[in-house]
Design a protein around this motif. Sequence first.
Motif, short mmCIF file in Angstrom:
data_model
loop_
_atom_site.label_atom_id
_atom_site.label_comp_id
_atom_site.label_asym_id
_atom_site.label_seq_id
_atom_site.Cartn_x
_atom_site.Cartn_y
_atom_site.Cartn_z
N VAL A 108 52.51 13.67 32.88
CA VAL A 108 52.94 14.03 31.52
C VAL A 108 53.94 13.01 31.00
O VAL A 108 53.89 12.61 29.83
CB VAL A 108 53.53 15.45 31.52
CG1 VAL A 108 54.17 15.77 30.17
CG2 VAL A 108 52.45 16.48 31.85
N LYS A 109 54.86 12.58 31.85
CA LYS A 109 55.84 11.57 31.43
C LYS A 109 55.17 10.28 31.00
O LYS A 109 55.65 9.56 30.12
CB LYS A 109 56.81 11.31 32.58
CG LYS A 109 57.88 10.26 32.26
CD LYS A 109 58.74 9.99 33.48
CE LYS A 109 59.77 8.90 33.17
NZ LYS A 109 60.59 8.56 34.36
N SER A 110 54.01 9.99 31.62
CA SER A 110 53.32 8.73 31.34
C SER A 110 52.30 8.83 30.22
O SER A 110 51.56 7.87 29.99
CB SER A 110 52.62 8.24 32.62
OG SER A 110 53.55 8.07 33.66
N GLY A 111 52.22 9.97 29.56
CA GLY A 111 51.36 10.06 28.38
C GLY A 111 50.32 11.14 28.38
O GLY A 111 49.59 11.29 27.39
N ALA A 112 50.19 11.91 29.45
CA ALA A 112 49.20 12.99 29.46
C ALA A 112 49.60 14.07 28.46
O ALA A 112 50.75 14.48 28.40
CB ALA A 112 49.09 13.59 30.86
N GLU A 113 48.61 14.54 27.69
CA GLU A 113 48.87 15.56 26.67
C GLU A 113 48.45 16.95 27.11
O GLU A 113 48.75 17.93 26.44
CB GLU A 113 48.12 15.18 25.39
CG GLU A 113 48.50 13.82 24.84
CD GLU A 113 47.49 13.31 23.83
OE1 GLU A 113 47.78 13.43 22.61
OE2 GLU A 113 46.43 12.81 24.25
N VAL A 114 47.74 17.02 28.23
CA VAL A 114 47.29 18.30 28.79
C VAL A 114 47.61 18.28 30.29
O VAL A 114 47.43 17.25 30.94
CB VAL A 114 45.77 18.52 28.59
CG1 VAL A 114 45.36 19.89 29.11
CG2 VAL A 114 45.39 18.35 27.12
N VAL A 115 48.09 19.41 30.81
CA VAL A 115 48.38 19.50 32.23
C VAL A 115 47.57 20.65 32.83
O VAL A 115 47.57 21.77 32.30
CB VAL A 115 49.89 19.69 32.49
CG1 VAL A 115 50.43 20.95 31.83
CG2 VAL A 115 50.19 19.71 33.98
N MET A 116 46.84 20.36 33.91
CA MET A 116 46.00 21.36 34.57
C MET A 116 46.78 22.02 35.70
O MET A 116 47.68 21.45 36.28
CB MET A 116 44.75 20.71 35.17
CG MET A 116 43.74 20.21 34.19
SD MET A 116 42.35 19.42 35.06
CE MET A 116 41.62 20.83 35.90
N GLY A 117 46.38 23.26 36.02
CA GLY A 117 47.00 23.96 37.13
C GLY A 117 46.59 25.41 37.14
O GLY A 117 45.74 25.85 36.35
N ALA A 118 47.18 26.17 38.05
CA ALA A 118 46.92 27.60 38.17
C ALA A 118 48.23 28.32 38.39
O ALA A 118 49.18 27.76 38.96
CB ALA A 118 45.96 27.89 39.33
#
Length: 707
Positions: free
Chosen positions: A336-346
């Motif tokens: 996310v810090k490097s530019g991801a706009e969506v984070v996946m997980g559970a």
Amino acid sequence: FSSESEARAGSRDSSSRAWERPMMLSFVLLLLVVHSSAFVPSVPLGSARSASCQLLGRNLQSQWTAPARLATVKPHQHQIFNAFSFHQTFREKRNCLSLRASADGGQDASTVATYDMTLTQRQCEMNAVDKAKLAVLLDEFGMSIIEGGWPTVYTQDKVFFRRAQNDYPASTRAKLVAMAPAPTDDAPEEAPTPEEANAQLLKSKSGHVGLAFTLLGIDNSWLSDTSVEQTCSSLKALKAGLDEREEEGGKVVLQAHNFFDAWREDRAKCESILNKLLDCGVGVLLLVDSGGGATPWEIGETTKEAAAVFGGKGALVGVGCKDNSELAVASSLYGVKSGAEVVMGAVNGYDSCADLTSIIPILQLKTGRTLVAEERLAGLTKLSRAVDEQVNSAHRINQPFVGQSAFAHKGGIHVAAVLKNEDSYQHINPVVVGNERRVLISELSGRGNIMSKVEEFGMLGQSGGGQGKNEDWKQRSGGILKTVKDLEQKGYTFEGADASVDLMIRRSMPAYRPAFTVVESMVDNRDVQPTTERVRRWTQGGAGDYSARERARARCTAVVKVAIDKEFSCLRRDENCGFDDDDGHIVLEVSEGNGPVDALAKALDRALLPSFPSLACVGLCDYKVRILDGDKATGAVVRVMIEFQLTGAVAKEAQGKGKKLSWTTVSAGPNIISTSFAALVDGYEFHLAEHVNLDELVGQRSSSGAA
């Protein structure tokens, strides 16, 4: 300094030399803090933090050097340089710099979307009804996209999406995504054709649809050109199907598994494949580290490069990390810090997914990004435990942010500091994520731990006998603390047994009287020809459970004699009990059970239920026995911990009053039967003291009797 060191210093540039004196001053200042903390008058930590914030001026552009900082300190403010304020000041500066870093990241990273995969994890074995309940909870919490299932693969997921069309709220349906494997050359014969799979995905009526494919196989084989072409055709068909709907906002999701391995192997080929697929209508591109072997900094660097390449294609770029190396949360944060706009997980990190219950609060509270509404973040702990309950999984008490021990304090100095300022040993206010601070009682505790428990249990202001006075409680806490330390030397532990601590505090109050007292108990364990019967079962292949006939030969009978306080004598429903002018009703009951503890519990229930019917709503949900000194063999001391759960109408009433629905008691001793029975009796006594208004019950029974 020696001449040699001066010569080396002279060779440095002026900018480096300028830092020597401030750094030395800071080091000397730290030594002075350590050696003179006992002579420096303490101030409330809140004041210290306020003063340190004023010194910093919240000016993120300033360089924080020791001389500059000391120049702004007034003489009377030197007292803030104690250990706690020193820690607070550094942490304030650190937090400010982290916010500055996120603000200067070069892109608008104020909002991050969440892609939740809780419903599709095989560890969470759920039917369609269970998945429906969780889907609504995830929607209400504020998850952006919820992976609902794979209807082309699993029958239960077909049922789930069929129910979703009519039974779920519109907001929940709009967030669901129906997934399917992308077409491949080696697809099994029973698999649906690409056209059939596309039709099933669109028929699910989910808000989003998606495909998942593997860029680089375990044998280093790349996705074939034929598969790429078929996947492009499927993506275009899905995009066209979404565009034909009346509802807007639907996106085509593309999961690129083993992306980071493929990027490392051949970046040019990886770019070529994904660029071709992105041109086919993809709305969300998820870069997945399927093996979980990439390091966080590798995830960060690769995500930054990928975001620069694919970010201009009109699709949101997200990152998904597996926790096989226990780095999923850190890797997701780097992404996310490097530019991801969506984070996946559970939620709770099921099936080695990144744990969203850690990622969401870290990103939202530590970096200033927005993932869910602020008021909904307070429901994070409730969501975490609801998911565990729904999938019948034990909640991890050591889980960050949402675990029962996430904000627990035991050492006396820790508790004393937290009581003055919660920030001294807590990185956030637990209320922000719906959790609560816990003070544990142990031999490391101080009086502050006891006083905190007194306040937590609501006993500090109780009147009667003068025990409501704070000074009386402070004196009494010393005796309680001594008792705790003595009992822990004998094998007790109170860190997970708040009910036992509650009873210990209540029993120290002069006016406290338990509703009942066990006068005497006895157990008779009769096992007819045990060796002969055991050998017979083995030879006949029945060495497991007892049959009905064998149970009749191996019986446990318990006798329990209970004295019910005379103030509650009118609660007794029958007259089949003796009466003692001093102690009240004496009840004698006998019962049989599968074992000695079971027989004692049943006899105790028979003795108490006629007077206290709410005990029927108290269930035993966990029973743990641990041997403490195994070198003594069968004469070893054992520790028993019993967890109780309140159910039924009594539970609803207690929940409405903010009471705990589960509690744990502890006992220790060389006799496992007596120790177990003591923990059981304490659990019943706690319930009557905590959940039942006995005075009100007596009044109601007396008035009805008079009528």
